[in-house]
Design a protein around this motif. Structure first.
Motif, PDB file in Angstrom:
ATOM      1  N   LEU A  18      -4.404 -43.756 -21.152  1.00 16.21           N
ATOM      2  CA  LEU A  18      -3.450 -44.686 -20.556  1.00 16.21           C
ATOM      3  C   LEU A  18      -2.384 -45.145 -21.545  1.00 16.21           C
ATOM      4  O   LEU A  18      -1.282 -45.517 -21.142  1.00 16.21           O
ATOM      5  CB  LEU A  18      -4.186 -45.885 -19.963  1.00 16.21           C
ATOM      6  CG  LEU A  18      -5.060 -45.562 -18.757  1.00 16.21           C
ATOM      7  CD1 LEU A  18      -5.831 -46.797 -18.316  1.00 16.21           C
ATOM      8  CD2 LEU A  18      -4.235 -45.002 -17.622  1.00 16.21           C
ATOM      9  N   ALA A  19      -2.687 -45.091 -22.839  1.00 15.37           N
ATOM     10  CA  ALA A  19      -1.700 -45.476 -23.851  1.00 15.37           C
ATOM     11  C   ALA A  19      -0.637 -44.396 -24.037  1.00 15.37           C
ATOM     12  O   ALA A  19       0.458 -44.676 -24.525  1.00 15.37           O
ATOM     13  CB  ALA A  19      -2.388 -45.760 -25.181  1.00 15.37           C
ATOM     14  N   ASP A  20      -0.944 -43.149 -23.650  1.00 18.37           N
ATOM     15  CA  ASP A  20      -0.007 -42.040 -23.802  1.00 18.37           C
ATOM     16  C   ASP A  20      -0.181 -41.064 -22.641  1.00 18.37           C
ATOM     17  O   ASP A  20      -0.697 -39.968 -22.813  1.00 18.37           O
ATOM     18  CB  ASP A  20      -0.229 -41.336 -25.143  1.00 18.37           C
ATOM     19  CG  ASP A  20       0.837 -40.298 -25.436  1.00 18.37           C
ATOM     20  OD1 ASP A  20       1.861 -40.237 -24.712  1.00 18.37           O
ATOM     21  OD2 ASP A  20       0.643 -39.525 -26.388  1.00 18.37           O
ATOM     22  N   PRO A  21       0.251 -41.436 -21.431  1.00 14.93           N
ATOM     23  CA  PRO A  21       0.001 -40.618 -20.253  1.00 14.93           C
ATOM     24  C   PRO A  21       0.648 -39.235 -20.279  1.00 14.93           C
ATOM     25  O   PRO A  21       0.205 -38.335 -19.582  1.00 14.93           O
ATOM     26  CB  PRO A  21       0.555 -41.445 -19.092  1.00 14.93           C
ATOM     27  CG  PRO A  21       1.217 -42.620 -19.661  1.00 14.93           C
ATOM     28  CD  PRO A  21       0.917 -42.684 -21.117  1.00 14.93           C
ATOM     29  N   ARG A  22       1.657 -39.037 -21.113  1.00 18.83           N
ATOM     30  CA  ARG A  22       2.310 -37.721 -21.174  1.00 18.83           C
ATOM     31  C   ARG A  22       1.408 -36.660 -21.786  1.00 18.83           C
ATOM     32  O   ARG A  22       1.694 -35.472 -21.677  1.00 18.83           O
ATOM     33  CB  ARG A  22       3.611 -37.814 -21.940  1.00 18.83           C
ATOM     34  CG  ARG A  22       4.678 -38.588 -21.158  1.00 18.83           C
ATOM     35  CD  ARG A  22       5.927 -38.755 -21.940  1.00 18.83           C
ATOM     36  NE  ARG A  22       5.614 -39.717 -23.003  1.00 18.83           N
ATOM     37  CZ  ARG A  22       6.291 -39.845 -24.118  1.00 18.83           C
ATOM     38  NH1 ARG A  22       7.336 -39.098 -24.338  1.00 18.83           N
ATOM     39  NH2 ARG A  22       5.951 -40.741 -25.017  1.00 18.83           N
ATOM     40  N   ASN A  23       0.344 -37.062 -22.444  1.00 12.70           N
ATOM     41  CA  ASN A  23      -0.575 -36.108 -23.053  1.00 12.70           C
ATOM     42  C   ASN A  23      -1.793 -35.823 -22.184  1.00 12.70           C
ATOM     43  O   ASN A  23      -2.852 -35.450 -22.690  1.00 12.70           O
ATOM     44  CB  ASN A  23      -1.018 -36.591 -24.440  1.00 12.70           C
ATOM     45  CG  ASN A  23       0.088 -36.412 -25.462  1.00 12.70           C
ATOM     46  OD1 ASN A  23       0.870 -35.473 -25.371  1.00 12.70           O
ATOM     47  ND2 ASN A  23       0.165 -37.315 -26.417  1.00 12.70           N
ATOM     48  N   ALA A  24      -1.675 -35.975 -20.874  1.00 13.90           N
ATOM     49  CA  ALA A  24      -2.770 -35.636 -19.959  1.00 13.90           C
ATOM     50  C   ALA A  24      -3.099 -34.152 -20.109  1.00 13.90           C
ATOM     51  O   ALA A  24      -2.217 -33.329 -20.356  1.00 13.90           O
ATOM     52  CB  ALA A  24      -2.373 -35.947 -18.524  1.00 13.90           C
ATOM     53  N   ARG A  25      -4.388 -33.838 -19.971  1.00 15.01           N
ATOM     54  CA  ARG A  25      -4.807 -32.438 -20.123  1.00 15.01           C
ATOM     55  C   ARG A  25      -5.951 -32.142 -19.160  1.00 15.01           C
ATOM     56  O   ARG A  25      -6.726 -33.028 -18.802  1.00 15.01           O
ATOM     57  CB  ARG A  25      -5.232 -32.160 -21.547  1.00 15.01           C
ATOM     58  CG  ARG A  25      -6.422 -32.979 -21.972  1.00 15.01           C
ATOM     59  CD  ARG A  25      -6.820 -32.695 -23.427  1.00 15.01           C
ATOM     60  NE  ARG A  25      -7.715 -33.700 -23.918  1.00 15.01           N
ATOM     61  CZ  ARG A  25      -8.994 -33.801 -23.571  1.00 15.01           C
ATOM     62  NH1 ARG A  25      -9.528 -32.963 -22.740  1.00 15.01           N
ATOM     63  NH2 ARG A  25      -9.751 -34.763 -24.083  1.00 15.01           N
ATOM     64  N   PRO A  26      -6.072 -30.883 -18.735  1.00 17.66           N
ATOM     65  CA  PRO A  26      -7.163 -30.528 -17.832  1.00 17.66           C
ATOM     66  C   PRO A  26      -8.491 -30.422 -18.590  1.00 17.66           C
ATOM     67  O   PRO A  26      -8.559 -29.799 -19.645  1.00 17.66           O
ATOM     68  CB  PRO A  26      -6.745 -29.170 -17.273  1.00 17.66           C
ATOM     69  CG  PRO A  26      -5.877 -28.580 -18.339  1.00 17.66           C
ATOM     70  CD  PRO A  26      -5.186 -29.759 -19.006  1.00 17.66           C
ATOM     71  N   LEU A  27      -9.523 -31.061 -18.062  1.00 18.56           N
ATOM     72  CA  LEU A  27     -10.865 -30.897 -18.624  1.00 18.56           C
ATOM     73  C   LEU A  27     -11.478 -29.596 -18.141  1.00 18.56           C
ATOM     74  O   LEU A  27     -12.184 -28.922 -18.877  1.00 18.56           O
ATOM     75  CB  LEU A  27     -11.784 -32.048 -18.205  1.00 18.56           C
ATOM     76  CG  LEU A  27     -11.533 -33.417 -18.809  1.00 18.56           C
ATOM     77  CD1 LEU A  27     -12.577 -34.403 -18.318  1.00 18.56           C
ATOM     78  CD2 LEU A  27     -11.546 -33.347 -20.316  1.00 18.56           C
ATOM     79  N   THR A  28     -11.246 -29.274 -16.857  1.00 18.26           N
ATOM     80  CA  THR A  28     -11.907 -28.114 -16.245  1.00 18.26           C
ATOM     81  C   THR A  28     -10.926 -26.967 -16.051  1.00 18.26           C
ATOM     82  O   THR A  28      -9.722 -27.179 -15.914  1.00 18.26           O
ATOM     83  CB  THR A  28     -12.527 -28.487 -14.884  1.00 18.26           C
ATOM     84  OG1 THR A  28     -11.496 -28.946 -14.010  1.00 18.26           O
ATOM     85  CG2 THR A  28     -13.584 -29.563 -15.041  1.00 18.26           C
ATOM     86  N   ASN A  29     -11.485 -25.763 -16.019  1.00 19.06           N
ATOM     87  CA  ASN A  29     -10.660 -24.587 -15.795  1.00 19.06           C
ATOM     88  C   ASN A  29     -10.238 -24.497 -14.324  1.00 19.06           C
ATOM     89  O   ASN A  29     -10.857 -25.089 -13.453  1.00 19.06           O
ATOM     90  CB  ASN A  29     -11.376 -23.318 -16.258  1.00 19.06           C
ATOM     91  CG  ASN A  29     -12.740 -23.138 -15.637  1.00 19.06           C
ATOM     92  OD1 ASN A  29     -13.341 -24.069 -15.107  1.00 19.06           O
ATOM     93  ND2 ASN A  29     -13.258 -21.938 -15.691  1.00 19.06           N
TER      94      ASN A  29
END
Length: 167
Positions: A18-29
Motif C-alpha cells: 500500500l505504500a508503493d502500489p505501482r510495484n504490484a506483482r503477481p504471486l501466482t502464474n
C-alpha cells in the motif's frame, strides 16, 4: 485478483504494498482461475482457491497456498475430489482454515457447508500439512438440497466463528 486479459475465465493473485502500489506483482502464474485470497495471520502466506489442472478439477476449486515472496509462481494445492471449495478464512493462530465446501453434482449441488482444514504447522505453505477435518455446519440444519453457507469469520481470539447461511 487481476484477470488475465488473454482469458476471461482466468485470474491471478497479485500482491501490492500500500505504500508503493505501482510495484504490484503477481504471486501466482497465469492460465488458471485463482480467487478469494486470504492473507495468513503471520502475513507470510496467501490462501486462495483455484481451478488448477495439476489437481483434480472435476469438482471445481481447491484450496491453494502461495508465499508472499512468490513471483508468478505455481502454488501448492490441496486436492479434494469430493468437494469444491471457496472463501478461505484463517483462524487467528494460523492452524485452521475454514472454507465453504459444495457437495453433490456441480450443476445441482446438494449443500454448501463450512469445512475445516487443520495443520500442526501454523501458517504452513505445504499442502500436505493441511488435513480435512469435518463439516462444521452440517448438524445445524436439515438435508434440503441447496442449503448454503455463504461465508465465515473467526473472532479475534479464535474462540468463535460467525457465518451466514440461508437456512
Amino acid at each position: 485478483v487481476q484477470p488475465d486479459p488473454k482469458d476471461a475465465s482466468s485470474a491471478q493473485i497479485w500482491l501490492m504494498d500500500l505504500a508503493d502500489p505501482r510495484n504490484a506483482r503477481p504471486l501466482t502464474n497465469s492460465g488458471f482461475d485463482d480467487r478469494r485470497p486470504a492473507i495468513s495471520p503471520d502475513g507470510t502466506l496467501v490462501a486462495f482457491v483455484s481451478n488448477r489442472e495439476e489437481v483434480n478439477t472435476e469438482r471445481g476449486y481447491n484450496l491453494c497456498f502461495a508465499t508472499v515472496d512468490a513471483n508468478n509462481a505455481a502454488p501448492a494445492c490441496v486436492s479434494d475430489p469430493d468437494v469444491a471449495v471457496s472463501r478461505p478464512t484463517w483462524s487467528p493462530d494460523g492452524r485452521s482454515i475454514v472454507v465453504t465446501a459444495t457437495q453433490g453434482p456441480i450443476d445441482k449441488p446438494d449443500q454448501t457447508e463450512l469445512l475445516e482444514y487443520t495443520s500442526s504447522v501454523p501458517n504452513s505453505a505445504t499442502a500436505s500439512d493441511w488435513v480435512k477435518r469435518s463439516f462444521l455446519t452440517d448438524r445445524f440444519h436439515g438435508n434440503d438440497k441447496g442449503d448454503t453457507v455463504f461465508s465465515a469469520a473467526y473472532s479475534p481470539d479464535g474462540s468463535r466463528l460467525a457465518f451466514t447461511a440461508d437456512w
